[in-house]
Write an enzyme that holds these catalytic residues in place. Structure first.
Site, short mmCIF file in Angstrom:
data_model
loop_
_atom_site.label_atom_id
_atom_site.label_comp_id
_atom_site.label_asym_id
_atom_site.label_seq_id
_atom_site.Cartn_x
_atom_site.Cartn_y
_atom_site.Cartn_z
N ARG A 109 -0.34 -8.90 7.59
CA ARG A 109 -0.87 -8.24 6.75
C ARG A 109 -0.27 -8.55 5.31
O ARG A 109 1.11 -8.97 5.54
CB ARG A 109 -0.60 -6.53 6.75
CG ARG A 109 -1.36 -5.86 5.70
CD ARG A 109 -0.80 -4.53 5.53
NE ARG A 109 0.37 -4.54 4.99
CZ ARG A 109 1.34 -3.56 4.79
NH1 ARG A 109 0.94 -2.38 5.37
NH2 ARG A 109 2.41 -3.69 4.24
N HIS A 587 3.02 12.37 -3.85
CA HIS A 587 2.66 12.12 -2.72
C HIS A 587 3.82 12.71 -1.82
O HIS A 587 3.84 13.49 -0.97
CB HIS A 587 2.52 10.63 -2.27
CG HIS A 587 2.46 10.37 -0.93
ND1 HIS A 587 1.22 9.91 -0.45
CD2 HIS A 587 3.20 10.33 0.12
CE1 HIS A 587 1.19 9.85 0.91
NE2 HIS A 587 2.51 9.96 1.11
N GLU A 588 5.19 12.67 -2.00
CA GLU A 588 6.15 13.16 -1.49
C GLU A 588 6.46 14.45 -1.28
O GLU A 588 6.55 15.12 -0.50
CB GLU A 588 7.60 12.30 -1.71
CG GLU A 588 7.55 10.73 -1.59
CD GLU A 588 6.87 10.26 -0.40
OE1 GLU A 588 7.18 11.17 0.75
OE2 GLU A 588 6.30 9.35 -0.27
N HIS A 591 3.96 16.13 0.98
CA HIS A 591 4.19 16.07 2.33
C HIS A 591 4.87 17.25 2.61
O HIS A 591 4.83 17.67 4.06
CB HIS A 591 5.30 14.81 2.69
CG HIS A 591 4.20 13.68 3.08
ND1 HIS A 591 3.27 13.53 3.95
CD2 HIS A 591 4.51 12.29 2.62
CE1 HIS A 591 2.90 12.53 4.22
NE2 HIS A 591 3.62 11.70 3.29
N GLU A 650 -1.23 12.02 5.70
CA GLU A 650 -1.10 11.00 4.33
C GLU A 650 -2.43 11.16 3.46
O GLU A 650 -2.22 10.78 2.46
CB GLU A 650 -1.27 9.52 5.26
CG GLU A 650 0.30 9.18 5.88
CD GLU A 650 1.45 9.37 5.05
OE1 GLU A 650 1.41 9.19 3.85
OE2 GLU A 650 2.44 9.96 5.62
N ASP A 654 -2.09 11.55 -0.10
CA ASP A 654 -2.84 10.62 -1.12
C ASP A 654 -3.74 11.10 -2.18
O ASP A 654 -3.60 10.90 -3.52
CB ASP A 654 -3.43 9.71 -0.13
CG ASP A 654 -2.52 8.53 0.40
OD1 ASP A 654 -1.33 8.50 0.22
OD2 ASP A 654 -3.24 7.72 1.25
#
Length: 721
Positions: A109, A587-588, A591, A650, A654
């Site tokens: 990738r 984002h974190e 979580h 996620e 996101d």
């Protein structure tokens, strides 16, 4: 986000040893419902008015500093201005990047993250190759380890000799041993072999036993028992057709080839049919093990995985023929001089697997089981042996990743040293490149985005006030770690050198150095069983392009490696910082409130702080997101659908993080006023926020890796992130 072929070192890492969420895209609980449609609508509104003049500089204040010019050039190069942003925003944001970049033959990738990692490794190569004269002990050891890895001529000269010595330590490899037979040897003990694999080689086969924070008491450590990892990336490779079957066939051939090579090196007679038959049995055993493991989608709820019991109860519930659980666990813990007792508590995650394991083990001889244990040890060591062993692996790697070339030796060595001496290498990296004021600036961004998260809670109609108050408390209690731990740069502080005090490396023995690291890694983890949890410890190095949230610690971490463009720079407009690292921060934080993080309270304990009303509505909203992402079809992965369940955490993060960061940026604009425009771009800074957010995800996959990623990665493919 995605994973490299050797490890998840790019965006997010989820380990059973604590299930740390490591990720780059950040978002919040408050947006769980609102974002799924609102993001697309917002982009339509933001971009519809600017379709015709993307690169025309309008009148007004233009920023012409080097930082602004560089940022503008990067954004323009990455874009495809001919694409309609309201129809295909990914192509609009990343089309230029995709046209200019070809996946290297060494990679499965290639993305913005991979480029940042490659650039970071160049810096590490420079610092690791400098003279170690006058260095502190930790730096000297890191450089010696690197030199031993780079000593290819000696590695070639020693060939398989180091591996053959290891085989004698673990009872030899029956398929390549004249002393083994198909009947169980009198002195062979599964408990003993599994404990040696675990404690000496940090290799957990058949049974995954590890020490980590107790989910229900974050101040203590406890022993966990779980289903094991497999030789191939996921259970799907053992059963499914298409590319999975091609990988399976290459994997078996890889097994057979390596076994033949070891037989030849031990001057044993050539017996191809015997080797093929024996390794076919190993493949059959591993296939049954894979079949007994529970699919990832069915292990999503950690509250259902957690089963605490004593060793006595473990023995009663899971009697694996004559397997003695206490003997096995004591064998592991004896390596760090820890005594366990019948009343010792353990947490069992893999209940369904352990219920199936007895029947599987009873079907196979000791020699087949030993063949499997050794194979799992050998496959990990191929990278540290001579070239002919790597050549034997080439077809398997091609089938699995689509790669045709090995990475440059220096990259392999830099990555290995960084992964195994994180703080020493992190200190070298920070001294070389990191701007100290970044810590203060990022902490300020965290405060702003946390503030928005808490404010947004008030907008939620599906969450009652009791749960909102608990959510506020948890958000306020989130601890942050930014850049690096201070002590690694303090010359007078001996803590850094003490971390590696029990490691003794030689420039001439790379293989043995690896064994030293494996043993030290296992013992570092195991000895924590009788130690109180250190809430301030950093569990990732500074030289990592990564970020993460730890549910057991209610902690967010942003290593120095991610605090660089396009994520962050004091020289680029704040719109880009909020769209980059601000999105990561959101984002974190989110979580802590996603489908996994929401099960833990402000102190990192697994505790249900939700009211029935709020929990029910959270699950309803989650089902909507599961459905949305589960209907994305990825043609590159053979037309398979994204797993809406596996990627749920996620996707929540996101979607939420981008909204939190955007709202925080709007508040910043109200206080600070409009920023000057970027040269060459007739885009507002609100538009630039979304563009930089999108460009973080520019990248492409090989089809082979797409087939792996869609089954193993907890992140959605780049295009759908």
């Amino acid at each position: 986000m995605g994973k490299s072929e050797s490890q998840m070192d790019i965006v997010e890492k989820t380990t059973k040893s604590g299930r740390q969420s490591w990720s780059f895209v950040a978002i919040g609980l408050a947006v769980l419902l609102l974002i799924m449609t609102c993001a697309a609508v917002a982009l339509v509104i933001l971009y519809a008015s600017s379709r015709d003049t993307h690169y025309v500089t309008s009148s007004g204040s233009i920023c012409t500093t080097p930082g602004c010019v560089t940022a503008a050039a990067r954004i323009i190069q990455n874009m495809d201005p001919t694409a309609e942003p309201c129809k295909d925003f990914y192509q609009y944001a990343c089309g230029g990047w995709l046209n200019r970049h070809v996946i290297p033959e060494t990679s499965s990738r290639y993305s913005i993250f991979d480029i940042l990692r490659d650039e970071l490794e160049i810096i590490l190569k420079g610092v690791l190759e400098t003279s170690d004269q006058g260095d502190r002990e930790a730096f000297q050891k890191a450089k010696i380890l690197y030199k031993s890895c780079m000593n290819e001529s000696l590695i070639e000269q020693r060939d398989s000799l180091p591996l053959l010595e290891v085989l004698t330590m673990v009872g030899d490899w029956p398929v390549a041993s004249a002393d083994w037979h198909n009947t169980k040897e009198p002195n062979w003990s599964m408990e003993e072999k599994l404990s040696i694999m675990n404690s000496r080689f940090n290799k957990r086969v058949l049974i995954d036993m590890f020490v980590w924070n107790d989910d229900r008491d974050s101040n203590r450590h406890i022993i966990y028992i779980d289903q094991p990892s497999l030789g191939m990336p996921s259970r799907d490779y053992y059963f499914n057709g298409g590319n999975y079957q091609r990988v399976r066939e290459a994997y078996l051939q890889f097994m057979i080839t390596i076994a033949k090579m070891i037989r030849e090196d031990k001057n044993m007679s050539k017996d191809d049919s015997f080797v093929q038959d024996e390794m076919a049995k190993v493949m059959q055993l591993e296939t049954e093990i894979a079949n007994a493991t529970t699919p990832a989608e069915e292990r999503h709820d950690v509250t259902l995985l957690y089963n605490k019991m004593t060793l006595t109860e473990l023995q009663e519930k899971f009697a694996l023929n004559e397997f003695n659980w206490t003997f096995f666990i004591q064998g592991v813990m004896s390596s760090v001089s820890v005594q366990v007792y019948p009343e010792e508590e353990v947490v069992v995650y893999g209940m369904p697997y352990l219920q199936e394991l007895k029947a599987i083990i009873s079907k196979y001889s000791a020699s087949t089981i030993q063949n499997y244990l050794i194979w799992r040890l050998v496959i990990d060591r191929v990278s540290s042996l001579s070239q002919r062993f790597k050549d034997a692996r080439a077809s398997y790697r091609k089938a699995l990743y689509g790669t045709t070339l090995e990475e440059a030796r220096w990259r392999e060595c830099v990555s290995y040293v960084n992964n195994n001496m994180e703080n020493a290498v992190g200190a070298l990296y920070v001294r070389e490149t990191f701007a100290g004021e970044s810590k203060r600036m990022v902490r300020d961004l965290i405060d702003k985005i946390r503030e928005v998260f808490i404010e947004t809670l008030d907008e939620l109609q599906w969450m009652d006030e009791t749960s909102k108050e608990k959510a506020r408390e948890k958000a306020m209690a989130i601890k942050e770690q930014i850049g690096y731990p201070d002590y690694i740069l303090e010359d007078h502080n001996e803590k850094l050198d003490q971390e590696y005090a029990n490691l003794n490396f030689s420039e001439h023995n790379y293989f043995e150095n690896i064994l030293e690291n494996l043993r030290a890694g296992a013992q570092k983890s195991l000895k924590k069983l009788r130690e109180r949890v250190d809430q301030d410890i950093w569990i990732i190095g500074a030289a990592v392009v990564n970020a993460f949230y730890s549910p057991n610690r209610n902690q967010i971490v942003f290593p120095a490696g991610i605090l660089q463009p396009p994520f962050f720079s004091k020289h680029q407009p704040q719109a880009l910082n909020f769209g980059g690292i601000g999105m990561v921060i959101g984002h974190e934080i989110t979580h802590g409130f996603d489908d996994n993080g929401r099960n833990f309270d402000k102190d990192g304990n697994m505790f249900d702080w939700w009211s029935n009303f709020s929990a029910m509505h959270f699950k309803e909203q989650s089902r909507c997101m599961v459905y949305q992402y589960g209907n994305y079809t990825w043609e590159l992965a053979g037309g398979q659908n994204v797993s809406g369940i596996s990627t749920l955490g996620e996707n929540i993060a996101d979607n939420g993080g981008v909204r939190q960061a955007y709202k925080a940026y709007l508040k910043w604009l109200e206080r600070e006023g409009m920023e000057p425009k970027l040269p060459g771009l007739n885009l507002s800074h609100k538009q630039l926020f979304f563009l930089n957010f999108a460009q973080v995800w520019c990248g492409s996959y090989r089809p082979e890796y797409a087939s792996q990623s869609i089954k193993t990665d907890v992140h959605s493919p780049l295009k759908y992130s």
